[in-house]
Write an enzyme that holds these catalytic residues in place. Sequence first.
Site, mmCIF file in Angstrom:
data_model
loop_
_atom_site.group_PDB
_atom_site.id
_atom_site.type_symbol
_atom_site.label_atom_id
_atom_site.label_comp_id
_atom_site.label_asym_id
_atom_site.label_seq_id
_atom_site.Cartn_x
_atom_site.Cartn_y
_atom_site.Cartn_z
ATOM 1 N N LEU A 93 -32.218 -63.247 7.394
ATOM 2 C CA LEU A 93 -33.185 -64.156 7.992
ATOM 3 C C LEU A 93 -33.566 -63.594 9.355
ATOM 4 C CD1 LEU A 93 -31.621 -67.676 7.212
ATOM 5 C CD2 LEU A 93 -33.594 -66.617 6.097
ATOM 6 N N ASP A 94 -34.841 -63.711 9.728
ATOM 7 C CA ASP A 94 -35.289 -63.227 11.032
ATOM 8 C C ASP A 94 -34.568 -63.955 12.156
ATOM 9 O OD1 ASP A 94 -37.061 -61.567 9.749
ATOM 10 O OD2 ASP A 94 -38.769 -62.919 9.970
ATOM 11 N N ILE A 95 -34.590 -63.386 13.337
ATOM 12 C CA ILE A 95 -33.891 -63.956 14.480
ATOM 13 C C ILE A 95 -34.367 -65.370 14.808
ATOM 14 C CG2 ILE A 95 -35.475 -62.910 16.166
ATOM 15 C CD1 ILE A 95 -33.019 -62.574 18.016
ATOM 16 N N THR B 270 -35.601 -67.510 12.549
ATOM 17 C CA THR B 270 -35.552 -68.335 11.346
ATOM 18 C C THR B 270 -34.169 -68.954 11.189
ATOM 19 O OG1 THR B 270 -37.176 -66.917 10.241
ATOM 20 C CG2 THR B 270 -35.868 -68.358 8.838
#
Length: 273
Positions: free
Chosen positions: A107-109, A111
């Site tokens: 997951l992106d930072i 998200t």
Amino acid sequence: MERLDKILCHAGFGSRKDVKKLCHRGLVSVNSKIVTDCAFKIEIEKDELAIDGKKITLQKDIYIMMNKCKDVVCANKDGLHKTVFDFVPEDFFNKFFGGDLHCMGRLDIDTEGLLILTSDGKLTHTLLSPKNHVPKTYAVGLKNALTQEQKNEYQKIFKEGFWIDREQNEEGFVAQSADLFWILEDEDENAKLLGKNLLQAINENSSGKSDCILTISEGKYHQVKRMFAQLKNEVVYLKRVKIGNLVLDSNLKPGECRELIEEEINLLSYTKN
């Protein structure tokens, strides 16, 4: 098969020298038989290990559900930010004897939400393989408010699939059919998809940021953000709430994690069928 000394060291019974002493004192038994040879190999999933008569639970792999918080990266190490592994209790690292603990996808930072950490590389490969089309569901908050007509148009476009432009070094692609429901208008559908408890938690904890629930069956780079950007809107809040048949535990606060129970592991395993 694993060496007895490796297993006992991993389980917190000291150094190999300490474990050797335990064996020589006749305190270690495998399947109720005393074993004095530290190099003796046992089968983790079948053999019963005990120390001084007390059974030691052997677990080849571990499966952890985390509610990832923002500003945390899905990496083993990072010089600037905390990683998801900083939130995993130390005891969890001593409970399994399989491969290295890793993230099942990323997951992106910025998200939040459902992240699975496991030592089961085979299951990770299965769930991440593009050919298996494992669905992933997100709660999404958008910058621009939409009219009902625009919302209907969004649903139609997402359902039919559409072209996504190139981003940096990532090629453009045709996004496959995706299910888009609006939180206020499609409450019954969302409750059916996620369960009433999680849906309520999304509404309560997102400060009104969650506008829709989106399910995709791909995993392209920044896919959810790029899909809405293609329609001239911006994602300002993103939380993954479901992977395959496994739904995020609504009782987990951001940054918290727990082991999956057997039923939940089976839900992940079922996904690959």
